[in-house]
Design an enzyme around this catalytic site. Sequence first.
Site, PDB file in Angstrom:
ATOM      1  N   HIS A 173      -9.233  49.946  17.449  1.00  0.00           N
ATOM      2  CA  HIS A 173      -7.862  49.432  17.486  1.00  0.00           C
ATOM      3  C   HIS A 173      -6.941  50.528  16.943  1.00  0.00           C
ATOM      4  O   HIS A 173      -7.356  51.322  16.090  1.00  0.00           O
ATOM      5  CB  HIS A 173      -7.815  48.202  16.575  1.00  0.00           C
ATOM      6  CG  HIS A 173      -6.552  47.412  16.634  1.00  0.00           C
ATOM      7  ND1 HIS A 173      -5.424  47.761  15.935  1.00  0.00           N
ATOM      8  CD2 HIS A 173      -6.242  46.268  17.298  1.00  0.00           C
ATOM      9  CE1 HIS A 173      -4.474  46.873  16.157  1.00  0.00           C
ATOM     10  NE2 HIS A 173      -4.939  45.957  16.983  1.00  0.00           N
ATOM     11  N   ASP A 179     -13.942  48.079   9.966  1.00  0.00           N
ATOM     12  CA  ASP A 179     -12.848  47.183  10.319  1.00  0.00           C
ATOM     13  C   ASP A 179     -13.468  45.860  10.764  1.00  0.00           C
ATOM     14  O   ASP A 179     -14.020  45.761  11.859  1.00  0.00           O
ATOM     15  CB  ASP A 179     -12.030  47.841  11.437  1.00  0.00           C
ATOM     16  CG  ASP A 179     -11.017  46.895  12.055  1.00  0.00           C
ATOM     17  OD1 ASP A 179     -10.925  45.731  11.614  1.00  0.00           O
ATOM     18  OD2 ASP A 179     -10.328  47.324  12.995  1.00  0.00           O
ATOM     19  N   GLN A 238     -12.496  41.347  13.716  1.00  0.00           N
ATOM     20  CA  GLN A 238     -13.077  40.431  14.702  1.00  0.00           C
ATOM     21  C   GLN A 238     -14.474  39.961  14.279  1.00  0.00           C
ATOM     22  O   GLN A 238     -15.036  39.075  14.915  1.00  0.00           O
ATOM     23  CB  GLN A 238     -13.175  41.117  16.077  1.00  0.00           C
ATOM     24  CG  GLN A 238     -11.836  41.579  16.633  1.00  0.00           C
ATOM     25  CD  GLN A 238     -10.896  40.430  16.938  1.00  0.00           C
ATOM     26  OE1 GLN A 238     -11.319  39.268  17.057  1.00  0.00           O
ATOM     27  NE2 GLN A 238      -9.613  40.727  17.071  1.00  0.00           N
ATOM     28  N   LYS A 277      -6.779  36.019  11.657  1.00  0.00           N
ATOM     29  CA  LYS A 277      -7.811  35.927  12.702  1.00  0.00           C
ATOM     30  C   LYS A 277      -8.991  35.078  12.221  1.00  0.00           C
ATOM     31  O   LYS A 277      -9.924  34.805  12.965  1.00  0.00           O
ATOM     32  CB  LYS A 277      -8.293  37.322  13.099  1.00  0.00           C
ATOM     33  CG  LYS A 277      -7.179  38.139  13.763  1.00  0.00           C
ATOM     34  CD  LYS A 277      -7.623  39.536  14.062  1.00  0.00           C
ATOM     35  CE  LYS A 277      -6.459  40.462  14.291  1.00  0.00           C
ATOM     36  NZ  LYS A 277      -6.001  40.507  15.683  1.00  0.00           N
ATOM     37  N   CYS A 283      -3.868  47.082  21.961  1.00  0.00           N
ATOM     38  CA  CYS A 283      -3.756  48.108  20.898  1.00  0.00           C
ATOM     39  C   CYS A 283      -4.996  48.988  20.855  1.00  0.00           C
ATOM     40  O   CYS A 283      -5.488  49.342  19.782  1.00  0.00           O
ATOM     41  CB  CYS A 283      -3.512  47.478  19.527  1.00  0.00           C
ATOM     42  SG  CYS A 283      -1.999  46.556  19.443  1.00  0.00           S
TER      43      CYS A 283
HETATM   44  N1  PMP Z   1      -8.624  45.816  14.029  1.00  0.00           N
HETATM   45  C1  PMP Z   1      -9.024  44.986  14.996  1.00  0.00           C
HETATM   46  C2  PMP Z   1     -10.403  45.121  15.552  1.00  0.00           C
HETATM   47  C3  PMP Z   1      -8.148  44.004  15.455  1.00  0.00           C
HETATM   48  O1  PMP Z   1      -8.543  43.152  16.408  1.00  0.00           O
HETATM   49  C4  PMP Z   1      -6.853  43.920  14.901  1.00  0.00           C
HETATM   50  C5  PMP Z   1      -5.847  42.901  15.403  1.00  0.00           C
HETATM   51  N2  PMP Z   1      -5.758  42.838  16.800  1.00  0.00           N
HETATM   52  C6  PMP Z   1      -6.500  44.809  13.887  1.00  0.00           C
HETATM   53  C7  PMP Z   1      -7.419  45.735  13.468  1.00  0.00           C
HETATM   54  C8  PMP Z   1      -5.167  44.775  13.228  1.00  0.00           C
HETATM   55  O2  PMP Z   1      -4.990  43.571  12.546  1.00  0.00           O
HETATM   56  P1  PMP Z   1      -3.558  43.134  11.993  1.00  0.00           P
HETATM   57  O3  PMP Z   1      -2.603  43.309  13.135  1.00  0.00           O
HETATM   58  O4  PMP Z   1      -3.743  41.709  11.625  1.00  0.00           O
HETATM   59  O5  PMP Z   1      -3.256  44.017  10.831  1.00  0.00           O
END
Ligand code: PMP
Length: 396
Positions: A114, A191, A194, A217, A354
Amino acid sequence: MNAWAKDFPAIPEGWHYLDTAATAQKPRQVIDAIERAYARDYATVHRGVYRRSADMTIAYEAARARVARFLNAASADEVVFVRGATEAINLVAQSWGVANLKAGDRILVSQLEHHSNIVPWQIIQDRTGVEIDVCPLTEDGKIDLDAAEAMLTEAHKLVAFAHVSNVLGSVLDAKRATELAHRVGAKILIDGCQAVPRIGADVQAIGCDFYVFSGHKLYGPTGIGALWAKGDILNAMPPWQGGGSMIDRVTFAKTTWAPAPQRFEAGTPNIVGALGLHAAIDYVEGIGLPLIHAHEAALVKAAREALGAINSVKLFGPADSAGIVSFAIEGVHPHDIGTILDEGGVAIRAGHHCAQPLMEHLDIPATARASFGIHNDEADVAALAKGIERVTRIFG
Ligand code: PMP
């Protein structure tokens, strides 16, 4: 609707929410905890001398302890509350990264990260001179750990990998990734955005150095998340934001910092967010992550079979993906897929998620993505398949 769906007041009968990977809908238990916190118990934390504030401080710190238990951290002091994974990774980059990285050092990220696990490292690239390497993926969309093993050198000071891909749902062997990083003396950040709502994480069993996730999430509120770091690493890190609550003593001559985790929580924190996150973890663990994972795995299997049976659909990611199915239809932009599905009450995500470097690797501008949560069932998969058949009819 399955038995858990009744816990989600914002999901009406007939609406098929398949965008939990972007953000999870909230169960009543979390909404009630937030309502109670504002309507009955609200006060600031850490500073108040009155009873209400002392109680709120206990509740806020209990939420930190709950996160620590959820991740099997050795101590609640290893948990820093942040806005979410994005802020957590920026914190590590700006604090640990700037203090520990220099020209000649290297960071290894993967092709499927991401943007929040790419851009913070690029931002400190200019300040530190660190180089960023990209670990390739296997054919079925997992981070290729054999390639990582071959790439890692003593120059690598950090590995930063997603535990579960937000596009492909592919699951990292986090323990092996950690062993590979540690073998060359690098730290590893995982990270877990998910992963925590689907498979969970035991940071001591994994052995990693940093683990981050977002509360929203995980069926919790927005604006709250956690950075977990090993105690000795966190205690050696300099603050990254200054202000109230993070100091030991302030004078114009010299200011000293509070110990971790307070050192990293400048300003009045997201008190109610933390309480909401506590309720969310209770909710998820009340059901049990093994059951949630099995439930979502069955839905992924059904969705991949249903979509795979439609000729023009191309599926991405591995068959054993955790809760997430990305796909494309030849000649149809994913935004059109999303719009047509929406007409049938099916909410999916369409775009680059993203993860533009991953899109480039897949050689497509965007994908359509269906992601599952606790409340989904076969009816949601059937509605998705029906919607996709309609898309293929409309686009001939
Ligand atoms: N890492 C992953 C794998 C994600 O799916 C996301 C959110 N789509 C993020 C980081 C970023 O999370 P946040 O926007 O809640 O800070």
